[in-house]
Design an enzyme around this catalytic site. Sequence first.
Site, short mmCIF file in Angstrom:
data_model
loop_
_atom_site.label_atom_id
_atom_site.label_comp_id
_atom_site.label_asym_id
_atom_site.label_seq_id
_atom_site.Cartn_x
_atom_site.Cartn_y
_atom_site.Cartn_z
CD GLU A 55 10.71 -61.53 71.15
OE1 GLU A 55 11.86 -61.45 70.68
OE2 GLU A 55 10.37 -62.44 71.92
CB CYS B 285 10.31 -66.50 75.21
SG CYS B 285 9.97 -67.75 76.44
CD GLU C 30 12.77 -73.93 73.93
OE1 GLU C 30 11.92 -73.20 73.38
OE2 GLU C 30 12.62 -75.14 74.10
#
Length: 484
Positions: A388, A290, A256
């Site tokens: 990000e 996330c 993940e």
Amino acid sequence: MPTASRHLVSNNIFDGPYYLSIAGKLVETKDTFEVFNPATATVLANAPAGTAEQLDEAVASAKKAFKSWSVLTYDQRQTYLNAFADALEVHRDELSRLLTLEQGKPLKTGAEPEVDQSISWIRQIAARRIPVEIIEDTDSHTVELHHTPLGVVGAITPWNFPVLLALWKVAPALLTGNTMVIKPSPFTPLTTLRFGQIAQSVFPAGVLSIVSGGNELGPQMTAHPDIAKISFTGSTETGKHVIRSAAGTVKRLTLEMGGNDAAIVLPDADWQAAIPQLFWGAIGNSGQWCVGTKRLYIHRSFHREFVDAFVAYAREQKLGDGLEPSVTVGPVQNKMQFDKVRTFLDDIKANGQKIVLGGDVDESRAGYFIPVTVVDNPPENSKIVQEEQFGPIVPIIVYDDVDDVVERANDSPFGLGGSVWGRDTQAAVAVANRLETGMVWVNEMHTQGVDIPFGGHKQSGVGTEGGHEGRLLFTNPKTVLIKK
Ligand code: NAD
């Protein structure tokens, strides 16, 4: 059989000292490392620095425990998991407080919900089963599909949701008959060490061990010959190291990883009503999420009003120490991330992009505080849109054409989540179906559940957590063919 009353942990252990949990015992280490409170930038506690030998001992005890744990019935393992949930519940307040102290998130709106959700998650997963499937049954032949446990699972976790993301791995791994060794992030090991300590009074020795220490324990786990699977949550860059390292022993992997989720607010959206969800979707957990919204695409027809309303909502929030009841936005979790988020602010300023809220760090303030920052319509190729940020900065980007915005949303190496907002649900779902992501929410944000797969497309992940699909990934599909 376990009971919650058997657990040996008193409330004052939450103040330290901290121990590794190996083979059912609390284990001291020669060395320790400092864990900081991000709200004060002062040392909160010293955590045990596990050695390579101690990690080996944990894996060996997990391998030994696997023999008896894996042959228990689902019902027996459910009883243990429920006893673990009960034991965690007894310490829910102390765990939540410790989570705020080491992670920074607000106690009432961040830490307590994380601990509560984790406990509820364990109980719900404990009730799930993976039954044997009959694939074929004729007069002469039966074919069965069993899902057998893999062995020792290594869990490697990040610092943004240290309790939830670890227990997301623990519950399905143990339910399906595996044993586990967890290596928490060096930035947030304390809550994991404490729930590990609680676990030792519930589970048989070796079923769940915790080894904290430096990043170097990660590669040792991913190359370890006696670890069958790595369940990893962290950045895409680290995930690539995990893939390379796991190749040597052909480990099973669930990864993940990072994301750059887009929220697309369609021309017909009830955008005023959506503002709180869009705000918290981006800024919740100080943007260290996330599946946080990292790009907010707004149709030109209401862009100006949207920015004003979004900023007005943001101004109602209070930045500060998560233990203060009025605080709604906490610090960034660690100095490394604080410095990284500041490179985005520097880039935004250096390129003359328009900051409509925040942007300046108060240098006189202790702690890793970045103010909620809103950037108005930065170019598509800017750092804040392409990378990000993993911090409390949100770019609000204008679009004119739905096909074009779908293309821009998909033009990313990431593909974790995203959301689409519009009054015409069917039209919004049609847009959602065009996004190259593992998850997409329509007119809602971040709904999750134990039967809902959670995972990423493209470089955001491999496999899923949650859902039947996620549980299957802790098992080996074994076909049994029987001639009658
Ligand atoms: P990170 O990759 O720096 O660290 C994650 C874990 O990997 C830590 O425990 C670390 O010690 C360990 N590690 C470091 N080097 C390693 C190596 N070479 N081999 C094995 N393990 C190693 O990530 P982080 O900064 O802790 O977390 C933030 C990142 O995690 C963000 O990119 C975020 O998007 C991602 N994340 C993803 C999800 C998801 O479900 N997809 C959830 C939370 C966070």
